[in-house]
Design a protein around this motif. Structure first.
Motif, PDB file in Angstrom:
ATOM      1  N   LEU A  12       0.696  -1.234   0.207  1.00  0.00           N
ATOM      2  CA  LEU A  12       0.007   0.039  -0.004  1.00  0.00           C
ATOM      3  C   LEU A  12       1.005   1.313  -0.106  1.00  0.00           C
ATOM      4  N   SER A  13       1.917   1.455   0.814  1.00  0.00           N
ATOM      5  CA  SER A  13       2.838   2.225   0.683  1.00  0.00           C
ATOM      6  C   SER A  13       3.630   2.462  -0.682  1.00  0.00           C
ATOM      7  N   LEU A  14       3.932   1.579  -1.319  1.00  0.00           N
ATOM      8  CA  LEU A  14       4.530   1.626  -2.468  1.00  0.00           C
ATOM      9  C   LEU A  14       3.450   2.180  -3.471  1.00  0.00           C
ATOM     10  N   LEU A  15       2.184   1.660  -3.556  1.00  0.00           N
ATOM     11  CA  LEU A  15       1.328   2.369  -4.528  1.00  0.00           C
ATOM     12  C   LEU A  15       0.859   3.736  -4.099  1.00  0.00           C
ATOM     13  N   LYS A  16       1.092   4.183  -2.763  1.00  0.00           N
ATOM     14  CA  LYS A  16       0.644   5.527  -2.527  1.00  0.00           C
ATOM     15  C   LYS A  16       1.721   6.605  -3.119  1.00  0.00           C
ATOM     16  N   THR A  17       3.138   6.068  -3.154  1.00  0.00           N
ATOM     17  CA  THR A  17       4.222   6.929  -3.163  1.00  0.00           C
ATOM     18  C   THR A  17       4.888   6.678  -4.394  1.00  0.00           C
ATOM     19  N   SER A  18       4.939   5.702  -5.295  1.00  0.00           N
ATOM     20  CA  SER A  18       5.319   5.600  -6.709  1.00  0.00           C
ATOM     21  C   SER A  18       4.598   6.384  -7.500  1.00  0.00           C
ATOM     22  N   LYS A  19       5.477   6.779  -8.540  1.00  0.00           N
ATOM     23  CA  LYS A  19       4.782   7.842  -9.716  1.00  0.00           C
ATOM     24  C   LYS A  19       4.608   6.930 -10.870  1.00  0.00           C
ATOM     25  N   TYR A  20       5.139   5.874 -11.208  1.00  0.00           N
ATOM     26  CA  TYR A  20       5.096   5.274 -12.485  1.00  0.00           C
ATOM     27  C   TYR A  20       4.998   3.682 -12.019  1.00  0.00           C
ATOM     28  N   LEU A  21       4.191   3.183 -13.109  1.00  0.00           N
ATOM     29  CA  LEU A  21       4.179   1.644 -13.104  1.00  0.00           C
ATOM     30  C   LEU A  21       4.295   1.182 -14.455  1.00  0.00           C
ATOM     31  N   HIS A  22       4.440  -0.163 -14.614  1.00  0.00           N
ATOM     32  CA  HIS A  22       4.425  -1.006 -15.815  1.00  0.00           C
ATOM     33  C   HIS A  22       3.122  -1.331 -15.997  1.00  0.00           C
ATOM     34  N   CYS A  31      -3.416 -12.529 -28.921  1.00  0.00           N
ATOM     35  CA  CYS A  31      -2.712 -12.820 -27.494  1.00  0.00           C
ATOM     36  C   CYS A  31      -1.150 -12.086 -27.997  1.00  0.00           C
ATOM     37  N   ILE A  32      -1.214 -11.116 -28.368  1.00  0.00           N
ATOM     38  CA  ILE A  32      -0.120 -10.387 -28.494  1.00  0.00           C
ATOM     39  C   ILE A  32       0.162  -9.409 -27.269  1.00  0.00           C
ATOM     40  N   PRO A  33       1.318  -9.551 -26.658  1.00  0.00           N
ATOM     41  CA  PRO A  33       1.396  -8.780 -25.320  1.00  0.00           C
ATOM     42  C   PRO A  33       1.847  -7.148 -25.548  1.00  0.00           C
ATOM     43  N   SER A  34       1.582  -6.346 -24.614  1.00  0.00           N
ATOM     44  CA  SER A  34       2.091  -4.911 -24.950  1.00  0.00           C
ATOM     45  C   SER A  34       2.331  -4.599 -23.519  1.00  0.00           C
ATOM     46  N   LEU A  35       3.514  -3.499 -23.145  1.00  0.00           N
ATOM     47  CA  LEU A  35       3.888  -3.246 -22.166  1.00  0.00           C
ATOM     48  C   LEU A  35       4.115  -1.780 -22.106  1.00  0.00           C
ATOM     49  N   SER A  36       3.389  -0.687 -21.203  1.00  0.00           N
ATOM     50  CA  SER A  36       3.607   0.762 -21.404  1.00  0.00           C
ATOM     51  C   SER A  36       3.987   1.420 -20.104  1.00  0.00           C
ATOM     52  N   LEU A  37       4.840   2.215 -19.940  1.00  0.00           N
ATOM     53  CA  LEU A  37       4.996   2.902 -18.627  1.00  0.00           C
ATOM     54  C   LEU A  37       3.928   4.036 -18.499  1.00  0.00           C
ATOM     55  N   MET A  38       3.266   4.020 -17.143  1.00  0.00           N
ATOM     56  CA  MET A  38       1.935   4.876 -17.158  1.00  0.00           C
ATOM     57  C   MET A  38       2.173   5.738 -15.801  1.00  0.00           C
ATOM     58  N   ASN A  39       1.886   6.829 -16.147  1.00  0.00           N
ATOM     59  CA  ASN A  39       1.538   7.706 -14.686  1.00  0.00           C
ATOM     60  C   ASN A  39       0.139   7.084 -14.390  1.00  0.00           C
ATOM     61  N   TYR A  40       0.073   7.194 -12.915  1.00  0.00           N
ATOM     62  CA  TYR A  40      -1.083   6.491 -12.324  1.00  0.00           C
ATOM     63  C   TYR A  40      -1.441   7.062 -10.773  1.00  0.00           C
ATOM     64  N   THR A  41      -2.567   6.862 -10.441  1.00  0.00           N
ATOM     65  CA  THR A  41      -2.911   7.374  -9.179  1.00  0.00           C
ATOM     66  C   THR A  41      -3.591   6.192  -8.361  1.00  0.00           C
ATOM     67  N   VAL A  87      -0.212  -5.138 -13.663  1.00  0.00           N
ATOM     68  CA  VAL A  87       0.574  -3.938 -13.431  1.00  0.00           C
ATOM     69  C   VAL A  87       1.965  -4.264 -12.520  1.00  0.00           C
ATOM     70  N   LEU A  88       3.055  -3.646 -12.792  1.00  0.00           N
ATOM     71  CA  LEU A  88       4.332  -3.995 -12.126  1.00  0.00           C
ATOM     72  C   LEU A  88       4.837  -2.687 -11.320  1.00  0.00           C
ATOM     73  N   ILE A  89       4.958  -2.664  -9.853  1.00  0.00           N
ATOM     74  CA  ILE A  89       5.454  -1.414  -9.355  1.00  0.00           C
ATOM     75  C   ILE A  89       6.776  -2.179  -8.492  1.00  0.00           C
ATOM     76  N   HIS A  90       7.661  -0.983  -8.423  1.00  0.00           N
ATOM     77  CA  HIS A  90       9.000  -1.459  -7.932  1.00  0.00           C
ATOM     78  C   HIS A  90       9.412  -0.451  -6.756  1.00  0.00           C
ATOM     79  N   ASP A  91      10.127  -0.544  -5.986  1.00  0.00           N
ATOM     80  CA  ASP A  91      10.784   0.592  -4.904  1.00  0.00           C
ATOM     81  C   ASP A  91      12.189   0.866  -5.553  1.00  0.00           C
ATOM     82  N   TRP A  92      12.351   1.884  -6.213  1.00  0.00           N
ATOM     83  CA  TRP A  92      13.526   2.322  -6.896  1.00  0.00           C
ATOM     84  C   TRP A  92      14.251   3.642  -5.874  1.00  0.00           C
ATOM     85  N   VAL A  93      13.697   3.670  -4.741  1.00  0.00           N
ATOM     86  CA  VAL A  93      14.525   4.638  -3.774  1.00  0.00           C
ATOM     87  C   VAL A  93      15.921   4.700  -3.543  1.00  0.00           C
TER      88      VAL A  93
END
Length: 210
Positions: A12-22, A31-41, A87-93
């Motif tokens: 939850l903390s990572l979801l609240k503080t991160s700016k981007y996700l994949h 079934c062709i996959p696609s990956l995007s870097l996205m702003n989110y809230t 979606v993938l989120i990661h702690d990059w601090v």
């Protein structure tokens, strides 16, 4: 479609503080996959949209992610055909801190500045350079942080609805950089209802939350 009973506090903390996700989408039936870097809230259960004049339902315990995209994009078409997304989120601090260290270490002396040789006893052809040490440290720090893969059900919101306006404002309030993606008449606001989560660390310890 059910929601996770609970999500761990560090997710939850990572979801609240991160700016981007994949964002991963997939076309159908190809079934062709696609990956995007996205702003989110991130929208917690207590911030879920409720029509004017109604109270927020205490039974709605779902977690949501809000994003914006143009309608003439591959991800939009994929979601229309197949609303199942990940979606993938990661702690990059820590990685960011090491990046700042890399910048400071890259300031090499100018030709006018004398360069002193290291003492003979410290010279070792097998000793790795400072940059190599930094890269190794960066790789280890990235792996030591927590990564979360969240699976969800995506929905494009009606642009004429109050719900669209509510989530658009929430997105811009939390992430002003996303304004560039909300301009024009070709905009879609996407609401992703989180279904489950997989959390992993560098030691390959994995936990699932359904």
């Amino acid at each position: 479609m059910s929601c996770p009973d609970s999500l761990p506090e560090h997710v939850l903390s990572l979801l609240k503080t991160s700016k981007y996700l994949h964002l991963a989408t997939c076309s159908k039936p190809e079934c062709i996959p696609s990956l995007s870097l996205m702003n989110y809230t991130y929208i917690s259960p207590d911030r879920v949209y409720a029509p004017e004049g109604t109270e927020h339902s205490s039974t709605d315990k779902c977690h949501y992610i809000i994003m914006a995209t143009q309608r003439n994009t591959e991800k939009y078409e994929n979601i229309i055909q197949n609303p199942q997304v990940s979606v993938l989120i990661h702690d990059w601090v820590t990685a960011k801190k090491l990046s700042l260290r890399k910048s400071s270490m890259s300031n090499t002396p100018t030709p006018s500045e004398p360069v002193q040789a290291e003492p003979a006893q410290t010279q070792n052809p097998d000793h790795p350079s400072r940059l190599l040490n930094l890269l190794q440290e960066l790789n280890q720090s990235e792996l030591s942080q927590m990564s979360a893969t969240l699976r969800g059900h995506a929905e494009h919101l009606d642009a004429s609805s109050d719900e669209f306006n509510y989530y658009e404002q929430e997105l811009l309030k939390q992430n002003p950089d996303a304004r560039v993606y909300t301009r024009g008449e070709n905009v879609s606001v996407v609401k992703v209802k989180l279904v489950n989560a997989k959390v992993s660390d560098r030691d390959n310890n994995t936990k699932f939350y359904d």
